[in-house]
Enzyme design. Structure first.
Site, PDB file in Angstrom:
ATOM      1  N   LYS A 207      -0.188  14.415  -1.835  1.00  0.00           N
ATOM      2  CA  LYS A 207      -0.274  12.922  -1.769  1.00  0.00           C
ATOM      3  C   LYS A 207      -0.131  12.657  -0.389  1.00  0.00           C
ATOM      4  O   LYS A 207       0.528  13.280   0.288  1.00  0.00           O
ATOM      5  CB  LYS A 207       1.085  12.287  -2.308  1.00  0.00           C
ATOM      6  CG  LYS A 207       1.474  10.862  -2.144  1.00  0.00           C
ATOM      7  CD  LYS A 207       2.577  10.425  -2.258  1.00  0.00           C
ATOM      8  CE  LYS A 207       2.856   8.995  -1.807  1.00  0.00           C
ATOM      9  NZ  LYS A 207       4.310   8.518  -2.073  1.00  0.00           N
ATOM     10  N   GLU A 257      12.942  -1.066   2.200  1.00  0.00           N
ATOM     11  CA  GLU A 257      13.390   0.269   2.116  1.00  0.00           C
ATOM     12  C   GLU A 257      14.095   0.857   2.905  1.00  0.00           C
ATOM     13  O   GLU A 257      14.091   0.856   4.104  1.00  0.00           O
ATOM     14  CB  GLU A 257      11.923   1.155   2.273  1.00  0.00           C
ATOM     15  CG  GLU A 257      12.066   2.654   1.928  1.00  0.00           C
ATOM     16  CD  GLU A 257      10.794   3.508   1.762  1.00  0.00           C
ATOM     17  OE1 GLU A 257      10.862   4.712   1.736  1.00  0.00           O
ATOM     18  OE2 GLU A 257       9.727   2.722   2.070  1.00  0.00           O
ATOM     19  N   GLU A 301       3.371   9.155  -8.505  1.00  0.00           N
ATOM     20  CA  GLU A 301       3.723   9.014  -6.908  1.00  0.00           C
ATOM     21  C   GLU A 301       5.003   8.612  -6.940  1.00  0.00           C
ATOM     22  O   GLU A 301       5.746   9.527  -5.835  1.00  0.00           O
ATOM     23  CB  GLU A 301       2.867   7.636  -6.371  1.00  0.00           C
ATOM     24  CG  GLU A 301       3.171   7.310  -5.027  1.00  0.00           C
ATOM     25  CD  GLU A 301       2.290   6.133  -4.472  1.00  0.00           C
ATOM     26  OE1 GLU A 301       2.674   5.621  -3.492  1.00  0.00           O
ATOM     27  OE2 GLU A 301       1.550   5.672  -5.349  1.00  0.00           O
ATOM     28  N   GLU A 435      -3.670  -3.353  -2.953  1.00  0.00           N
ATOM     29  CA  GLU A 435      -2.187  -3.210  -2.829  1.00  0.00           C
ATOM     30  C   GLU A 435      -1.790  -3.420  -1.315  1.00  0.00           C
ATOM     31  O   GLU A 435      -0.855  -3.945  -1.125  1.00  0.00           O
ATOM     32  CB  GLU A 435      -2.106  -1.998  -3.394  1.00  0.00           C
ATOM     33  CG  GLU A 435      -1.906  -1.802  -4.941  1.00  0.00           C
ATOM     34  CD  GLU A 435      -1.295  -0.539  -5.444  1.00  0.00           C
ATOM     35  OE1 GLU A 435      -0.440  -0.055  -4.820  1.00  0.00           O
ATOM     36  OE2 GLU A 435      -1.473  -0.467  -6.665  1.00  0.00           O
ATOM     37  N   LYS A 439       0.922  -5.895   0.870  1.00  0.00           N
ATOM     38  CA  LYS A 439       2.151  -5.783   1.869  1.00  0.00           C
ATOM     39  C   LYS A 439       1.862  -6.258   3.088  1.00  0.00           C
ATOM     40  O   LYS A 439       3.069  -6.374   3.838  1.00  0.00           O
ATOM     41  CB  LYS A 439       2.074  -4.318   1.880  1.00  0.00           C
ATOM     42  CG  LYS A 439       2.347  -3.674   0.583  1.00  0.00           C
ATOM     43  CD  LYS A 439       1.973  -2.021   0.518  1.00  0.00           C
ATOM     44  CE  LYS A 439       2.470  -1.254  -0.980  1.00  0.00           C
ATOM     45  NZ  LYS A 439       2.113   0.028  -0.751  1.00  0.00           N
TER      46      LYS A 439
END
Length: 448
Positions: A207, A257, A301, A435, A439
């Site tokens: 990834k 986060e 993911e 996506e 953001k």
């Protein structure tokens, strides 16, 4: 490392007197405070607490691969001196605020928006206005070096009077956007995603998180305090921050986060990976959340991130536990989220944990070395402090750091926003593009 710098004189590590004084005041508009404070300026919000801080009683700066250890050692030396503090709530006690660059070798080429941002910088603020979790508000002044107590008292008197006279500043909306420029553009993004998928299919890379920058020219001068107020209203459950060094731009954002929090031997962090948009109706919202939870690509993911965080914490911990995977709903996007808690075997400093966890697979990739190599070879802009650790630590080695996503670095008439997405073997370039655009919305909405 540069020597520690103080507000009036050079600060010698281990021999420094830190004097802190505080006074409780009535409610104060944070945006108005930020307009008054001198640079370097810091703002930080978490769990109902807000800090607006300016000026420097001491500054720690570091460069290179050893920047985490250098800052930790300098902080321990600074706090290892004599500390004189009045009776203050915990949130108002001396803390160093700042952050790190994503890479250890990003250098300003003269045209970068990151002018003035070293690889690491932390400031012990000269003045803070602190709103605690219980709703009380404090003006706090700190001084270092000779006559620190006298100067802290004088500074407190001056700023308590100035803060008391502040009035809320009306906001007429954002500065507006005239022009947008993506790096890379949609065609370049497609090529990068396809190249990353090829690497994943033929090698050990599992990834990689590829990012994009969006530079916007503004119609009028930007007020970062006003943008910060708007982000606070829209994203009260996120970590909100501003870092503005003495020269250069101002870095700000509202990130969902947490990288890590340490309180004694208890450590909290979380996996946040896999995303989708919000629905126009409650029914559509639920449908999108269900699709996200059932998505094979997003679940894969997400699990990569959970397992990597546990592996990164394992050398420090006697036990590690994970909570239930849920959907985290924000104003414009939904994420898969899994909380992670650990008990430390030793009294490890929060910066040791920050170094071990950065970059998480949610902003870097797996395996880390192969992912960072791919990012370095692929991305055509400088990440600077984007997706890096920003936050604070104190004399006990406690602290909280967030991952600086949903962020931008700005001057008066221009802002550069950043966003990224995790690329795995079955990633589709068009979906990844969509996506990434989601953001940008937190900062774009505050600017428009």
């Amino acid at each position: 490392m540069e020597p520690l710098r103080g507000d009036e004189s050079s600060v010698e590590p281990g021999e420094t007197t830190i004097a802190t004084r505080g006074r409780e005041v009535g409610p104060v508009p944070v945006g108005a405070v930020l307009r008054e404070l001198p640079r370097p300026t810091v703002a930080w919000s978490e769990d109902g607490q807000q800090v607006a801080a300016g000026g420097s009683a001491a500054t720690i700066t570091a460069d290179g691969a050893g920047r985490f250890d250098t800052v930790r050692r300098a902080g321990e030396a600074l706090f290892g001196g004599r500390t004189v503090a009045s009776d203050l709530p915990r949130a108002a006690r001396p803390r160093l605020f700042g952050g790190f660059a994503f890479h250890d070798d990003d250098k300003d080429d003269g045209g970068s928006p990151w002018t003035g941002f070293p690889d690491a910088q932390f400031v012990l603020p000269a003045v803070q206005v602190v709103r605690t979790e219980d709703g009380s508000t404090w003006v706090v002044a700190t001084a270092t070096g000779p006559d620190a107590e006298t100067r802290a008292d004088s500074r407190l008197d001056e700023w308590a009077e100035r803060v008391d006279a502040l009035e809320p500043v009306p906001h007429d909306g954002g500065p507006g956007i005239e022009r947008r420029s993506y790096t890379p553009d949609d065609a370049g993004w497609r090529r990068q995603v396809e190249a990353a998928v090829e690497r994943i299919e033929r090698g050990t890379l599992r990834k990689v998180v590829l990012a994009q920058s969006l530079t916007v020219d503004l119609r009028s001068d930007l007020s970062v305090p006003a943008v910060y107020d708007r982000l606070t209203e829209t994203y009260p459950d996120c970590f909100r921050f501003i870092v503005a060094p003495e020269g250069g731009g101002r870095f700000f954002g509202a990130t969902p986060e947490r990288l890590v929090s340490r309180d004694g031997r208890t450590v909290r962090t979380e996996a946040l990976a896999g995303s989708t948009g919000r629905g126009d109706t409650p029914e559509e919202d639920e449908w999108l959340a269900s699709e996200l939870q059932e998505s094979q690509k997003d679940s894969h993911e997400h699990e990569l991130v959970v397992e990597a965080i546990k592996a990164q914490l394992d050398p420090f911990a006697t036990s590690i536990s994970t909570g239930d995977r849920t959907v985290r709903r924000l104003a414009t996007v939904q994420h898969l989220q899994t909380p992670v808690t650990a008990d430390l075997a030793e009294d490890d400093h929060v910066l040791s944990l920050v170094e071990a966890l950065h970059p998480t697979p949610a902003v870097g990739g797996l395996p880390p070395d192969e992912a960072l190599e791919t990012i370095t070879e692929t991305e055509t802009f400088e990440r600077g402090w984007y997706a890096s650790p920003v936050g604070w630590f104190d004399a006990e080695g406690n602290g909280t750091f967030a991952v600086a996503i949903r962020s931008a670095v700005a001057t008066d008439r221009q802002a550069t926003l950043f966003a990224g997405n995790g690329i795995v073997g079955d990633s589709d370039p068009d979906r990844e593009w969509d996506e990434v655009q989601l953001k940008y919305r937190p900062v774009l909405d505050a600017l428009e």
